[in-house]
Structures are given as C-alpha cells and as structure tokens.
Design a protein around this motif. Sequence first.
Motif: not given
Length: 280
Positions: A103, A149, A152, A99
């Motif tokens: 990200i 998720r 995001r 992540l």
Amino acid sequence: MARTNGGSPKARVIGAELRKARQENGVGVRELARRLGTTHSKLSRYENGQSIASSEFVASTLTALGVPDAARERGLDLARGRQWTNWLAPNAPGLHQELTTLIEFERSANHIVEVSAMVMPGLLQTSDYARAVMADLPSADLETRVTLRVGRREVLNAKSAPRLESLIMEAALRTRIGGKPVMAEQLRHLCKMAEKPNITVRVVPEMDVWHPGHAGSYILFGFPSSAPIVHLEHYNSRVFLHEPEDTCTYQSATDRLRNLAMSEQESSALIVEAAREMET
C-alpha cells in the motif's frame, strides 16, 4: 543510531508506519520531535524513508504517540527485522506487514508496471476472481483478504493516482480461475478499467520465442524522487529489489515486453473475444 540506506524498501515502510501513527493521533512533526527530544528534520528523514529508525526510536515514538499495544508491536516487528539489502520475506509474519509494504508503494508511486504471467493484475481483480485466487486461505481470513485487495484499487481513483501499465501474457486470459462466469466477469472488468486515462492494458501474445514474461510476474514501482523498486511474489515468499543492478534488469525486461505487446486497441479486442468465449 539510524542507518542511512537511501530509501530502501524497509526504510520506506517503517517511515510510512511512523507517519501514519503520527497523523492518526493528530500530532505535528515539530511537536513529536519536541516530545522525543530530537529535531523535526531528523524525524522527517525517518518518515520519508531516507533513514531507517532503530527499534528503540520506533518504540519511543509509538509510546510518545500513545499507540495501543497491538499496533506498537506491529511497528516494532518491522523495525526489529533484519535490514537486508533486498528485503526477502519468506513466511512473512502476518497480513499487516505485507499490505503495509504494498500500500505504501502503491500510494507513493507515480508509475506502476505490473507484468502478469498467469493471473490478472492485483489492482485490476474483481472480488470473485480474487476470492478464487485466494481459495487456499483459511475461511476466517479469506473475506478480509478479498476486501483488502479490492479496496487497494481505490488508489487508482485518487487525485494523485499513479499511472498503471499492465502487461498481461495471453495465457492469463485463457486460464479459467474460478470458472467461466467468474473469468468472463473479470475480463469485462479489465476492459472497463482500461478506459480510465491513467490505466493502460496491453496483452503480450503467445509466441514461440522466449521472453521475460515467461520467467514470471513482477511489479515495477517508479517514484517521483526515489529509486525504483521491484516486487516479486511467489507461492510462499516475497522479495523487494532496489539495488540499481537489479532494477535496471527489470526495466530492460519491461522495455522488451512493451515492444512485444499488442496495441491497446488490439489488446482490448482480444480480451473481449476471450470474455465471449467464457460466456459461451
């Protein structure tokens, strides 16, 4: 000594970790450089991903910031990993590393192209659809992964939001992941997101001619002042490509898919039609 690697994926992710740790602890670049006995320009090169900091430097930085042991170990895990030209991460060690990488690229990109062969684009998934996609995960991890998720996609609402271009294979619209109700909601959500000025959704129709979409999904990240990066994710591994010969190949593939895709209006009509089929 740090190794210069022109903004490689690994350099950018380690830099993002260092920058995040510094900002969370309210320490300026010059003050941190003073504590470490280095220059602020050198520290900035690390944070911007222009150079890869050694594991020793990362350890010193996180210690100087008073970062807790668990977070410090995560940062060191990134720094100690092999510095591959293309950062392949089979069986990646935990959720955090994966992540952190995605990200950071989503945050710093100004243009994202996601080619989706069989599954809806990650940034455009509903929570129920994401839950169905991740159904094989242990129950203890599932809800955390779904929340992360879905969360995001907030990057698409940011003041400096990237432009998202989704090229979806028609087969993905017909694959009933999660069942008809979940899929219908997902398709309606796709149309709603496509109304945003920074999001384009186009469908590549089924055809008898082979094209790059048949080779699988990928994400192409474009940046204002850095080289592009391609992200590939398969069942149990991920790879980030940044060498020019690789990224140019995917840029050419993307251009071909753009030429094959329906217009935005035609795509929207087809997605609505697919949603109605799911609802009946």
